[in-house]
Design a protein around this motif. Structure first.
Motif, PDB file in Angstrom:
ATOM      1  N   LYS A 141      -1.147   7.178   0.874  1.00 13.89           N
ATOM      2  CA  LYS A 141      -0.733   6.668  -0.445  1.00 13.89           C
ATOM      3  C   LYS A 141      -0.397   5.148  -0.231  1.00 13.89           C
ATOM      4  O   LYS A 141      -0.513   4.303  -1.050  1.00 13.89           O
ATOM      5  CB  LYS A 141       0.237   7.568  -1.046  1.00 13.89           C
ATOM      6  CG  LYS A 141      -0.443   9.022  -1.551  1.00 13.89           C
ATOM      7  CD  LYS A 141       0.909   9.702  -2.438  1.00 13.89           C
ATOM      8  CE  LYS A 141       0.040  10.929  -2.898  1.00 13.89           C
ATOM      9  NZ  LYS A 141       1.041  12.023  -3.353  1.00 13.89           N
ATOM     10  N   ARG A 142       0.557   4.921   0.897  1.00 17.92           N
ATOM     11  CA  ARG A 142       1.112   3.680   0.888  1.00 17.92           C
ATOM     12  C   ARG A 142       0.190   2.666   1.526  1.00 17.92           C
ATOM     13  O   ARG A 142      -0.047   1.428   1.045  1.00 17.92           O
ATOM     14  CB  ARG A 142       2.453   3.759   1.930  1.00 17.92           C
ATOM     15  CG  ARG A 142       3.116   2.484   2.049  1.00 17.92           C
ATOM     16  CD  ARG A 142       3.609   1.863   0.815  1.00 17.92           C
ATOM     17  NE  ARG A 142       4.038   0.544   1.016  1.00 17.92           N
ATOM     18  CZ  ARG A 142       4.585  -0.206  -0.037  1.00 17.92           C
ATOM     19  NH1 ARG A 142       4.297  -0.004  -1.087  1.00 17.92           N
ATOM     20  NH2 ARG A 142       5.203  -1.440   0.260  1.00 17.92           N
ATOM     21  N   ILE A 143      -0.908   3.082   2.430  1.00 18.19           N
ATOM     22  CA  ILE A 143      -1.778   2.221   3.004  1.00 18.19           C
ATOM     23  C   ILE A 143      -2.565   1.778   1.837  1.00 18.19           C
ATOM     24  O   ILE A 143      -3.223   0.671   1.862  1.00 18.19           O
ATOM     25  CB  ILE A 143      -2.775   3.172   4.042  1.00 18.19           C
ATOM     26  CG1 ILE A 143      -1.508   3.297   5.566  1.00 18.19           C
ATOM     27  CG2 ILE A 143      -3.792   2.260   4.410  1.00 18.19           C
ATOM     28  CD1 ILE A 143      -2.210   4.136   6.519  1.00 18.19           C
ATOM     29  N   SER A 144      -3.207   2.859   1.036  1.00 18.40           N
ATOM     30  CA  SER A 144      -4.001   2.418  -0.184  1.00 18.40           C
ATOM     31  C   SER A 144      -3.567   1.389  -1.122  1.00 18.40           C
ATOM     32  O   SER A 144      -4.224   0.479  -1.461  1.00 18.40           O
ATOM     33  CB  SER A 144      -4.306   3.691  -1.019  1.00 18.40           C
ATOM     34  OG  SER A 144      -3.261   4.357  -1.623  1.00 18.40           O
ATOM     35  N   ARG A 145      -2.178   1.299  -1.125  1.00 13.16           N
ATOM     36  CA  ARG A 145      -1.644   0.541  -2.118  1.00 13.16           C
ATOM     37  C   ARG A 145      -1.299  -0.995  -1.543  1.00 13.16           C
ATOM     38  O   ARG A 145      -1.209  -2.120  -2.318  1.00 13.16           O
ATOM     39  CB  ARG A 145      -0.156   0.845  -2.341  1.00 13.16           C
ATOM     40  CG  ARG A 145      -0.047   2.153  -3.495  1.00 13.16           C
ATOM     41  CD  ARG A 145       1.326   2.130  -4.243  1.00 13.16           C
ATOM     42  NE  ARG A 145       2.182   2.727  -3.375  1.00 13.16           N
ATOM     43  CZ  ARG A 145       2.666   4.095  -3.252  1.00 13.16           C
ATOM     44  NH1 ARG A 145       1.822   4.747  -3.955  1.00 13.16           N
ATOM     45  NH2 ARG A 145       3.714   4.452  -2.506  1.00 13.16           N
ATOM     46  N   ILE A 146      -1.188  -0.973   0.115  1.00 15.38           N
ATOM     47  CA  ILE A 146      -0.650  -2.172   0.605  1.00 15.38           C
ATOM     48  C   ILE A 146      -1.896  -2.973   1.210  1.00 15.38           C
ATOM     49  O   ILE A 146      -1.938  -4.195   1.512  1.00 15.38           O
ATOM     50  CB  ILE A 146       0.499  -2.113   1.861  1.00 15.38           C
ATOM     51  CG1 ILE A 146       1.209  -3.218   2.136  1.00 15.38           C
ATOM     52  CG2 ILE A 146      -0.390  -1.254   3.357  1.00 15.38           C
ATOM     53  CD1 ILE A 146       2.023  -3.240   1.551  1.00 15.38           C
ATOM     54  N   GLU A 147      -2.999  -2.269   1.364  1.00 15.44           N
ATOM     55  CA  GLU A 147      -4.356  -2.896   1.964  1.00 15.44           C
ATOM     56  C   GLU A 147      -4.897  -3.968   1.357  1.00 15.44           C
ATOM     57  O   GLU A 147      -5.043  -4.931   1.817  1.00 15.44           O
ATOM     58  CB  GLU A 147      -5.495  -1.755   1.972  1.00 15.44           C
ATOM     59  CG  GLU A 147      -5.382  -0.961   3.295  1.00 15.44           C
ATOM     60  CD  GLU A 147      -6.656   0.115   3.179  1.00 15.44           C
ATOM     61  OE1 GLU A 147      -6.930   0.267   4.415  1.00 15.44           O
ATOM     62  OE2 GLU A 147      -6.955   0.561   2.077  1.00 15.44           O
ATOM     63  N   LYS A 148      -4.411  -4.141  -0.321  1.00 12.72           N
ATOM     64  CA  LYS A 148      -5.176  -5.329  -1.008  1.00 12.72           C
ATOM     65  C   LYS A 148      -4.293  -6.595  -0.456  1.00 12.72           C
ATOM     66  O   LYS A 148      -4.814  -7.604  -0.097  1.00 12.72           O
ATOM     67  CB  LYS A 148      -4.829  -5.217  -2.341  1.00 12.72           C
ATOM     68  CG  LYS A 148      -5.812  -5.961  -3.365  1.00 12.72           C
ATOM     69  CD  LYS A 148      -5.678  -5.771  -4.638  1.00 12.72           C
ATOM     70  CE  LYS A 148      -6.367  -6.657  -5.557  1.00 12.72           C
ATOM     71  NZ  LYS A 148      -6.583  -6.126  -6.893  1.00 12.72           N
ATOM     72  N   LYS A 149      -3.041  -6.437  -0.471  1.00 12.35           N
ATOM     73  CA  LYS A 149      -1.988  -7.537  -0.061  1.00 12.35           C
ATOM     74  C   LYS A 149      -2.347  -8.066   1.283  1.00 12.35           C
ATOM     75  O   LYS A 149      -2.158  -9.084   1.663  1.00 12.35           O
ATOM     76  CB  LYS A 149      -0.471  -6.941  -0.244  1.00 12.35           C
ATOM     77  CG  LYS A 149      -0.041  -6.869  -1.690  1.00 12.35           C
ATOM     78  CD  LYS A 149       1.479  -6.512  -1.535  1.00 12.35           C
ATOM     79  CE  LYS A 149       1.861  -6.198  -2.984  1.00 12.35           C
ATOM     80  NZ  LYS A 149       3.191  -5.912  -3.404  1.00 12.35           N
ATOM     81  N   ALA A 150      -2.405  -6.898   2.148  1.00 11.11           N
ATOM     82  CA  ALA A 150      -2.886  -7.211   3.586  1.00 11.11           C
ATOM     83  C   ALA A 150      -4.180  -8.127   3.703  1.00 11.11           C
ATOM     84  O   ALA A 150      -4.332  -9.154   4.509  1.00 11.11           O
ATOM     85  CB  ALA A 150      -2.985  -5.900   4.394  1.00 11.11           C
ATOM     86  N   LYS A 151      -5.177  -7.908   2.824  1.00 13.90           N
ATOM     87  CA  LYS A 151      -6.359  -8.574   3.005  1.00 13.90           C
ATOM     88  C   LYS A 151      -6.234  -9.977   2.393  1.00 13.90           C
ATOM     89  O   LYS A 151      -6.860 -10.867   2.736  1.00 13.90           O
ATOM     90  CB  LYS A 151      -7.399  -7.914   1.991  1.00 13.90           C
ATOM     91  CG  LYS A 151      -8.179  -6.825   2.757  1.00 13.90           C
ATOM     92  CD  LYS A 151      -8.959  -5.818   1.701  1.00 13.90           C
ATOM     93  CE  LYS A 151      -9.773  -4.580   2.533  1.00 13.90           C
ATOM     94  NZ  LYS A 151     -10.283  -3.826   1.399  1.00 13.90           N
TER      95      LYS A 151
END
Length: 365
Positions: A141-151
């Protein structure tokens, strides 16, 4: 206050142990899910040094340090996916400092085992799997939320994503995340997620009453000990039933009772000592005519931090700590004699507090 969550399959002796160590009457019954809401109990830590300090200082009251146990309802295979009473139980232990997993080693035809047979290694792996699956859900759940910011190349997001994926890969490969190397910053960040698989773990092996004087007589003893050593995890062998009997008698009679079983101390004392060691904890004391009190601190803490455990003002306005080592008190007999022999020291802000230190903090706010 230190918090430990007691987990395990149904009917392994969790609630019996909880009743014993907290001297309460949590429901203990021979059917799954006898415990639905978590039972919470506070036990005072038995530290013999307090008896000595009471004799030396003759205070109006003595206050031991306390340990909170949370008895979580019996988990079953599939709990992380909602089986039994499901994931609600796992949420109860996200805030604890350590997890104590009660593992059944005793045989008793009158107490059913939810899996139909006594197999401690299977039970350990069942519980660990449920904790891991629950953590994978949190990570996904956290990874799916943070991936966009990481990109978007946001530095903090990139670092967090890499950390979360590192833990996730370990769990997916059935590796112990506790064995991973983390930087100080990573540890601080990952701690905020309260992952169950990263919490310090202690196995409490529940053996039969007739085996307590010689745990090696239990047929599962060697395999559980070997498993714990391989996993770099501590294990304490106790009988929850014997602990119940100890709790039911007066303190003055407990020593004789323990001696009859060939024990030097109760299983509870052993569990607490191992928990303290596991968490890197120690105890310092404050002592005077008004009160003698034990305080729990993390090894490596400096004097101002330990003062802050009592009150934030003590840390903010810290000047010095008048310090007497417990062993010096024993050597010289009285606080006054120890002082006359130059054993009471004034320590400053860089002093690393030691287990057994008797401290008086000087501060100015």
């Amino acid at each position: 206050m230190l918090k430990a969550g007691i987990v395990g399959l149904p009917n392994v002796g969790k609630s019996t142990l909880f009743n014993a160590i907290t001297k309460t009457e949590a429901l203990a019954a021979n059917y799954p899910f006898a415990t639905i809401e978590p039972n919470v109990g506070v036990v005072y830590v038995n530290d013999p040094r307090l008896d000595v300090l009471e004799e030396k200082y003759v205070p109006k009251k003595v206050v031991p340090t306390a340990y909170q146990f949370i008895d979580i309802a019996g988990l079953v295979k599939g709990a992380s996916q909602g089986e039994g009473l499901g994931n609600q139980f796992l949420s109860h232990i996200r805030e604890v400092d350590a997890i104590c997993q009660v593992v059944r080693l005793f045989e008793d035809d009158l107490i059913t085992h939810v899996e139909g047979s006594v197999d401690p290694l299977r039970d350990i792996e069942t519980i660990q799997l449920e904790l891991n699956i629950a953590d994978l859900d949190i990570l996904d759940k956290r990874i799916s939320r943070i991936e966009k910011k990481a990109k978007s190349k946001i530095k903090e997001a990139v670092e967090e994503l890499a950390l979360l994926k590192k833990v996730k890969i370990a769990l997916e490969n059935e590796e112990n995340p506790r064995d991973l190397d983390f930087t100080e910053e990573e540890l601080k960040l990952i701690k905020s997620f309260n992952l169950l698989s990263l919490k310090p773990l202690l196995y409490i092996a529940n053996i039969g009453e007739d085996e307590v004087s010689d745990p090696t007589s239990n047929p599962h003893y060697e395999e559980v000990l070997a498993f714990a050593q391989k996993a770099n995890t501590k294990v304490v062998f106790i009988s929850a039933q014997v602990e119940m009997e100890i709790a039911s008698i007066d303190k003055s009679e407990q020593a004789t009772f323990l001696e009859a079983y060939g024990l030097e101390r109760s299983g509870l004392d052993e569990v607490i000592e191992q928990s303290y060691d596991l968490l890197g904890l120690s105890t310092y004391f404050t002592a005077g005519v008004q009160e003698v009190r034990a305080w729990t601190f993390i090894k490596g803490m400096k004097a101002p931090q330990c003062a802050g455990i009592i009150h934030t003002d003590f840390e903010r306005g810290f000047i010095k700590a008048e310090t007497l080592a417990y062993k010096d008190l024993l050597t010289y007999g009285t606080p006054q004699s120890a002082k006359e022999h130059g054993r009471v020291r004034l320590e400053g802000k860089d002093y690393v507090v030691k287990d057994g230190d008797i401290m008086l903090f000087r501060f100015n706010v």
